[in-house]
Design an enzyme around this catalytic site. Structure first.
Site, PDB file in Angstrom:
ATOM      1  N   ARG A 286      24.261 -29.433 111.582  1.00  0.00           N
ATOM      2  CA  ARG A 286      24.935 -29.799 110.326  1.00  0.00           C
ATOM      3  C   ARG A 286      26.441 -29.869 110.524  1.00  0.00           C
ATOM      4  NH1 ARG A 286      21.563 -28.540 105.887  1.00  0.00           N
ATOM      5  NH2 ARG A 286      23.143 -29.580 104.612  1.00  0.00           N
TER       6      ARG A 286
ATOM      7  N   PRO B 200      28.219 -17.385  85.868  1.00  0.00           N
ATOM      8  CA  PRO B 200      27.651 -16.158  86.433  1.00  0.00           C
ATOM      9  C   PRO B 200      26.891 -16.442  87.727  1.00  0.00           C
ATOM     10  CG  PRO B 200      27.297 -16.216  84.073  1.00  0.00           C
ATOM     11  CD  PRO B 200      27.862 -17.559  84.456  1.00  0.00           C
ATOM     12  N   GLU B 201      27.162 -15.631  88.747  1.00  0.00           N
ATOM     13  CA  GLU B 201      26.500 -15.786  90.037  1.00  0.00           C
ATOM     14  C   GLU B 201      25.445 -14.695  90.193  1.00  0.00           C
ATOM     15  OE1 GLU B 201      29.338 -16.273  93.213  1.00  0.00           O
ATOM     16  OE2 GLU B 201      30.643 -17.551  92.001  1.00  0.00           O
TER      17      GLU B 201
ATOM     18  N   ARG C 211      28.661 -22.420  74.871  1.00  0.00           N
ATOM     19  CA  ARG C 211      28.787 -23.768  75.428  1.00  0.00           C
ATOM     20  C   ARG C 211      27.439 -24.464  75.607  1.00  0.00           C
ATOM     21  NH1 ARG C 211      33.401 -22.932  80.143  1.00  0.00           N
ATOM     22  NH2 ARG C 211      34.775 -21.578  78.929  1.00  0.00           N
TER      23      ARG C 211
ATOM     24  N   HIS D  29      26.384 -18.370  67.789  1.00  0.00           N
ATOM     25  CA  HIS D  29      25.883 -18.862  69.067  1.00  0.00           C
ATOM     26  C   HIS D  29      24.766 -18.002  69.654  1.00  0.00           C
ATOM     27  CE1 HIS D  29      29.017 -21.837  69.012  1.00  0.00           C
ATOM     28  NE2 HIS D  29      29.950 -20.904  68.923  1.00  0.00           N
TER      29      HIS D  29
END
Length: 270
Positions: free
Chosen positions: A152, A2-3, A109, A90
């Site tokens: 950079r 998830p972002e 997980r 879970h």
């Protein structure tokens, strides 16, 4: 994983159930996730009133009137469930409120995390200490990004995924924003002009806002706290579309670095 939009969607779902409510039960159902769950989490959170539910980067923050902040990260498969019928294998953290609402943090997980810090110490929390600005905030603009990437030589996509440069951006939305801005993800970050960075920042904000409005992108295990799926994946312009035609007619390309896929159009992005 998830972002930012998925975490923002999660926080928005938790907010009406938790904010202003007293926690009558706080029950960790195992000792650890990715790392140990604080042993005093139950003691410090039980009986506390939630004052605010917010987000920092890809972390959710649950603040209480005792000056504590519970920080959660969803990892690869974490999600909150609101008022579930029965507890599942879970479900690793159970919360109950004075209004008899029940919330559980589910993480098959166990790559997620739970931490508990004092509000006064939040900025020094290791994950936040050197973190860049929020991409939806005013501090994130073309001038900032040009300065942050000055000199950079790393690819611009790699720099955008660096949490020290900007907080919370992930693979999906960086691919989409670079495409919208017409910038090749492989281009050296330090060589991009200020006008192009202005355009990129605008694209990042637009794609994040659109994704949040759509409830995020449902990948593998992610669903919103109410059990619904996010639908932004239906709006993807390049991500996950290898071999399909771009709007310009050229094929969408895929490049893999360190197990992470980058999707782009060689014709539209330079």
């Amino acid at each position: 994983m998830p972002e930012l939009p998925e975490v923002e969607t999660t926080v928005a779902g938790l907010r009406p159930v938790l904010e202003g409510k007293r926690l009558t039960l706080v029950e960790p159902r195992r000792a650890d996730l990715r790392r140990p769950i604080p042993v005093d989490l139950r003691q410090r959170m039980t009986g506390a009133r939630v004052t605010q539910v917010t987000r920092r980067a890809k972390y959710g923050l649950i603040e209480t009137d005792r000056g504590d902040v519970m920080i959660f990260h969803l990892g690869m498969s974490g999600r909150w469930r609101i008022d579930p019928g029965e507890l599942e294998k879970h479900d690793h953290l159970l919360l109950e409120t004075e209004e008899n609402r029940r919330l559980v943090l589910n993480d098959p997980r166990r790559f997620g995390s739970l931490d508990l810090v004092r509000l006064d110490d939040l900025d020094s929390f290791p994950a936040f200490a050197a973190m860049g600005p929020e991409p939806l905030g005013d501090a994130f603009n073309g001038a900032y990004l040009k300065n942050a990437t000055k000199g950079r030589r790393a690819p611009v996509k790699q720099l955008l995924l660096d949490q020290h440069v900007v907080a919370g951006l992930g693979n999906i939305y960086v691919c989409e924003a670079l495409y919208m801005a017409g910038i090749d993800p492989r281009r050296m970050g330090g060589g991009i002009s200020r006008p192009r960075y202005d355009r990129l920042v605008s694209a990042i904000k637009k794609v994040l806002e659109s994704a949040i409005a759509a409830g995020g992108s449902s990948l593998r295990d992610f669903v919103k706290p109410d059990g619904e799926l996010g639908y932004f994946s239906k709006q993807w312009l390049v991500y996950g579309r290898e071999g399909e035609k771009c709007a310009c007619g050229a094929p969408i390309m895929r490049k893999v670095d360190s197990g992470r896929s980058t999707f782009y159009c060689e014709k539209c992005q330079s």
